[in-house]
Design an enzyme around this catalytic site. Structure first.
Site, PDB file in Angstrom:
ATOM      1  N   GLY B  54       0.865  -1.197  -0.006  1.00  0.00           N
ATOM      2  CA  GLY B  54       0.042   0.073  -0.055  1.00  0.00           C
ATOM      3  C   GLY B  54       0.926   1.369   0.053  1.00  0.00           C
ATOM      4  O   GLY B  54       1.986   1.166   0.397  1.00  0.00           O
ATOM      5  N   GLY B  56       1.482   5.207   1.070  1.00  0.00           N
ATOM      6  CA  GLY B  56       1.311   5.912   2.516  1.00  0.00           C
ATOM      7  C   GLY B  56       2.598   5.753   3.378  1.00  0.00           C
ATOM      8  O   GLY B  56       2.665   6.048   4.705  1.00  0.00           O
ATOM      9  N   HIS B  57       3.658   4.868   2.973  1.00  0.00           N
ATOM     10  CA  HIS B  57       4.736   4.392   3.709  1.00  0.00           C
ATOM     11  C   HIS B  57       6.046   4.990   3.194  1.00  0.00           C
ATOM     12  O   HIS B  57       6.933   4.595   3.308  1.00  0.00           O
ATOM     13  CB  HIS B  57       4.707   2.915   3.971  1.00  0.00           C
ATOM     14  CG  HIS B  57       3.585   2.182   4.290  1.00  0.00           C
ATOM     15  ND1 HIS B  57       2.810   2.621   5.513  1.00  0.00           N
ATOM     16  CD2 HIS B  57       2.723   1.292   3.656  1.00  0.00           C
ATOM     17  CE1 HIS B  57       1.858   1.633   5.753  1.00  0.00           C
ATOM     18  NE2 HIS B  57       1.681   0.879   4.520  1.00  0.00           N
ATOM     19  N   LYS B 105       5.718  -8.055   2.387  1.00  0.00           N
ATOM     20  CA  LYS B 105       5.438  -7.795   4.053  1.00  0.00           C
ATOM     21  C   LYS B 105       4.162  -8.654   4.413  1.00  0.00           C
ATOM     22  O   LYS B 105       3.350  -8.899   3.568  1.00  0.00           O
ATOM     23  CB  LYS B 105       5.020  -6.282   4.185  1.00  0.00           C
ATOM     24  CG  LYS B 105       6.211  -5.350   3.795  1.00  0.00           C
ATOM     25  CD  LYS B 105       6.268  -3.950   4.181  1.00  0.00           C
ATOM     26  CE  LYS B 105       4.866  -3.269   3.768  1.00  0.00           C
ATOM     27  NZ  LYS B 105       4.803  -2.979   2.458  1.00  0.00           N
ATOM     28  N   ASP B 110      -1.282  -8.593   0.555  1.00  0.00           N
ATOM     29  CA  ASP B 110      -0.013  -8.546  -0.143  1.00  0.00           C
ATOM     30  C   ASP B 110       0.437 -10.013  -0.400  1.00  0.00           C
ATOM     31  O   ASP B 110       0.901 -10.485  -1.730  1.00  0.00           O
ATOM     32  CB  ASP B 110       1.205  -7.860   0.683  1.00  0.00           C
ATOM     33  CG  ASP B 110       0.802  -6.368   0.792  1.00  0.00           C
ATOM     34  OD1 ASP B 110      -0.324  -5.783   1.116  1.00  0.00           O
ATOM     35  OD2 ASP B 110       1.674  -5.484   1.101  1.00  0.00           O
ATOM     36  N   HIS B 219      -0.584   0.643   9.626  1.00  0.00           N
ATOM     37  CA  HIS B 219      -1.702   1.415   9.365  1.00  0.00           C
ATOM     38  C   HIS B 219      -2.607   1.578  10.441  1.00  0.00           C
ATOM     39  O   HIS B 219      -3.593   1.758  10.173  1.00  0.00           O
ATOM     40  CB  HIS B 219      -2.313   0.138   8.406  1.00  0.00           C
ATOM     41  CG  HIS B 219      -1.556  -0.513   7.576  1.00  0.00           C
ATOM     42  ND1 HIS B 219      -0.883  -1.640   7.853  1.00  0.00           N
ATOM     43  CD2 HIS B 219      -1.014  -0.268   6.203  1.00  0.00           C
ATOM     44  CE1 HIS B 219      -0.076  -2.021   6.735  1.00  0.00           C
ATOM     45  NE2 HIS B 219      -0.332  -1.353   5.928  1.00  0.00           N
TER      46      HIS B 219
END
Lengths: 333, 333
Positions: B54, B56-57, B105, B110, B219
């Site tokens: 995702g 945002g990291h 991860k 994922d 998250h």
């Protein structure tokens, strides 16, 4: 106030201990008076570069100490100028016989204290020159400033002058180059949220849930105006527009475009902003030759960003590209 | 919600455009399906490294694409797994004939999607191996995870396996090294504040004005417990203690100590934390051989940090030190 600290009055010292633990192979920390210095200082025959200012803007300045950039940095308390004795001690520690350059952001306390330290250094037979940064186009005078504030250009100037000093250029040359960098650089910042200094425990200012401030300073000093939240494209226009008009930057100019995070801004948003800045400059025929994107001159956990444009010449590009080995900027080594 | 974006559903694409504008000399961006890839991919005879997850990291994973680290990264929407077609396209784009390693991860989406992409890749005659990271000691199962979550070790693994791949090690060797890195690494994180995903516009969870959460996921998934704000020294103990006990790390072990910011944490606080971690490990006779301090695996604007310890062997050190040239990590070049 929620912060990863032990006590408000221990933040700067604790962070210095962390820096020394992490980077002791390259840096030495003096605690009293407080300064961070290259482990191999003074470097014989090289102009010594000293900067400093209030803490809370990390990695600036301590994170820029190392080969190819600063020889020493003096951290004040958070958002507070360091004292002349720190600057004097740093000046002596980096004097390798070729003189010392002070890089000073235009804030009243910093200017006054670096002036005093330069006099003290000269009194000890060290040749000292100063370069002032005052690149923030937002306001002419500010809370802590007569004239424009020194912001993002400082980072670029420290890197470029660092490259020149490493190249064994003379003090006069490095100072002239620094003045040219400042003269060709312009910045403006904005905030989505305020920051909280550890000593006060309160936000430095208040912003509504749907409000941003355009032209903010790196200590939360007032900017040009507040307004409702805007798109990234509109924010880019509000920052880059006045910057471009001020110098002015013209079609055909080659620039370094620097999108800086204020400390609490996610990197994904800085890349959104960079995309908008690149589009906007492209529309005006301004050519981005180099760029820098990330948190380099920050205001604690403030969310927001600043944009800096520097009109480049060949010498600046050469020294920007030169190797640098600091905690905050590292390449070529 | 105040963010430097144009529209919630355009964040990932706009950020990719910014990355391409900034780093087009090294990266190529495919928009549909979305992935970031080395400009010189595929590199003949080199194992191709693909990761993703995702958005945002940031800088993980797209900011780690380049010589010495990843060949490609697949960004999902914010906090959402990328799709198998992205991963398949990236796998094909980086296949230089020596096989492709997927670095995954441990989150259910994922894992499932990378499994499917590996099958698709094999169907096209590409040798594909996978390495899973599951280094988070905070909880055994989590909101999006069966087993432990994959967090900070992922960054270290991408660098170390990247070095090995650049050294033309075989797919089996690079995969084995990756599994060894994961087996010897442990992490735990904490939050002072939540983050806000652009799509929801709301905080991912609520924390009181004087409350922190220990063991948080990247998250905002629940951690081990909430409690009143603690000193940096106590937070370091609460994170590093369980990490050290879990592997366990023993006196005499050589480690890489990684203090990671969650995205909204000032660097000065990360250095305070690093100082505490260094002291704590020193007290236990654990030797820090390498370190990394900064925002590398983030949760948008979340304030907080995570600690990762990796027990090093000579091969890991060699590939950690090897040159890397990515937007997020750069040295030796």
């Amino acid at each position: 106030m929620k912060k990863l600290i032990n006590a408000p009055d221990a933040v700067v010292q604790d962070a210095l201990r962390g820096m020394e633990a992490a980077h002791g192979d390259r840096l030495r920390v003096s605690y009293d008076p407080a300064f961070v210095v290259r482990v191999d200082a003074p470097v014989e025959g090289k102009v010594g570069l000293v900067s400093g200012g209030g803490s809370g803007h990390e990695p600036m300045h301590g994170g820029f100490v190392g080969p190819g950039m600063l020889d020493a940095a003096c951290p004040g308390e958070v958002f507070t100028s360091p004292t002349p004795d720190q600057m004097e001690a740093a000046t002596k520690a980096v004097n390798g016989g070729a003189g010392v350059l002070h890089i000073v952001k235009n804030y009243t306390g910093d200017v006054m204290n670096f002036d005093m330290a330069a006099d003290l250094g000269r009194g000890e037979g060290i040749e000292v020159e100063s370069v002032l940064t005052n690149d923030d186009v937002a306001v002419e005078d500010s809370l802590y400033t007569a004239g424009r504030r020194g912001v993002g250009v400082t980072v670029l100037l420290e890197k470029i002058c660092g490259g020149a000093a490493e190249d064994r250029r003379s003090l006069a040359d490095v100072a002239e180059l620094g003045r040219r960098v400042n003269a060709n650089g312009r910045s403006m910042g904005m905030a989505l949220t305020p920051c909280i200094t550890p000593a006060s425990g309160d936000p430095s200012f208040e912003l509504g849930d749907n409000e941003i401030e355009i032209g903010i300073g790196i200590h939360g000093e007032p900017g040009r105006f507040r307004e409702e939240t805007r798109s990234a494209a509109e924010v880019a226009e509000r920052l880059a527009g006045p910057i471009v008009d001020d110098l002015p930057f013209n079609s055909g100019d080659r620039v370094l475009a620097f999108v800086n995070g204020m400390g609490g801004t996610p990197l994904i948003e800085l890349y959104v902003m960079y995309g908008e800045v690149a589009r906007l400059l492209g529309d005006r025929g301004i050519q981005i030759e180099r760029n820098l994107i990330g948190n380099y001159i920050t205001s604690l956990e403030m969310q927001g960003c600043s944009i800096t444009l520097l009109r480049l010449d060949d010498e600046m590009i050469r020294y920007w590209d030169a190797p640098v080995d600091t905690p905050g900027l590292r390449w070529g080594v």
